[in-house]
Enzyme design. Sequence first.
Site, PDB file in Angstrom:
ATOM      1  N   LYS A 182      -7.088  16.926  45.540  1.00 24.71           N
ATOM      2  CA  LYS A 182      -8.040  17.992  45.856  1.00 24.71           C
ATOM      3  C   LYS A 182      -9.474  17.503  45.685  1.00 24.71           C
ATOM      4  O   LYS A 182     -10.349  17.816  46.503  1.00 24.71           O
ATOM      5  CB  LYS A 182      -7.760  19.208  44.971  1.00 24.71           C
ATOM      6  N   GLN A 186      -5.420  24.092  37.317  1.00 21.30           N
ATOM      7  CA  GLN A 186      -4.193  23.502  37.827  1.00 21.30           C
ATOM      8  C   GLN A 186      -2.978  24.039  37.070  1.00 21.30           C
ATOM      9  O   GLN A 186      -2.939  24.036  35.851  1.00 21.30           O
ATOM     10  CB  GLN A 186      -4.244  21.972  37.712  1.00 21.30           C
ATOM     11  N   ASP A 223      -8.818  29.982  44.578  1.00 20.75           N
ATOM     12  CA  ASP A 223      -7.394  29.649  44.681  1.00 20.75           C
ATOM     13  C   ASP A 223      -6.513  30.896  44.696  1.00 20.75           C
ATOM     14  O   ASP A 223      -5.286  30.800  44.763  1.00 20.75           O
ATOM     15  CB  ASP A 223      -6.993  28.733  43.514  1.00 20.75           C
TER      16      ASP A 223
END
Length: 292
Positions: free
Chosen positions: A54, A98, A121
């Site tokens: 990413k 994450q 996200d």
Amino acid sequence: MENKLILDGNVVANHVKVQLKGKIAELKLSGVQPCLATILVGDDPSSETYVKMKGNACEKLGIISKRIHLSKDIATEELLKTIAELNEDPAVHGILLQHPVPGHIDERQAFEAIAIEKDVDGVTSLGFGQTAFGFGEYPSCTPAAILEIMDYYKLGADGLHAVVVGRSPILGKPVSALLLNRNATVTTCHSHTRNLPQILQQADIVIAAVGKPNFIKGEWIKEGAIILDAGYNKGNIGDVEYVSCHQKAFAITPVPGGVGPVTISMLLKHTVQAAEKARKKKEDANSQFVTI
């Protein structure tokens, strides 16, 4: 059916990135450089790889990648403090925590601590609720990728029966809501669903999001169905048994090279959109102090 439509995620992702380049250049001219902060807790090898991917994708486009690596032994309170600092930092436009975090950390509490305007996200319950109601700014990236692929290949959902196999809070549930908002008739299946093959045989659109390799078989698929495989399992295998499902489908995503590349491009897109909104908010605030 001879003419199969292969839904190439690399093509879609590149298309998104080309559009983003112009927006990033425009932001830089106004003194704003989009910035995504990624938080990695612990030393899980897969998570480290994902964060690195990413970050590299950001840097290739000119998006700042602010990488924060925290010890696996930190307490939830320390993680929350880090997130709070990023929320307050005007130079940071998106925050990604994450998944998964070490078991002793309250992951849901950490997700909820992310400011809604930086939840690029799509992990907060507020963001999920807004997505379900049809006005969410940043849906979870994989559901957003599925819709982006459908849009690029001009595959409508209006009036069609979509069957989503999987009900995770960042994939199955939000993609069900997004498809419902596009006037699809949506059936969400899961581990307690009875007669799954019979339900799939009614599906015009199949979303595979179950996390089991080669789980969905070709004989379960209706002739001419659209299949989007969001599964990614060890050995680069999707949730769909590709060869047998390809024979029945009108359109299908490969694994790898299908939903995955577009998911990352959605994270970049949401970060750029967040930077644009932050710039506008600042401009609007400054204009209030201009004397006429």
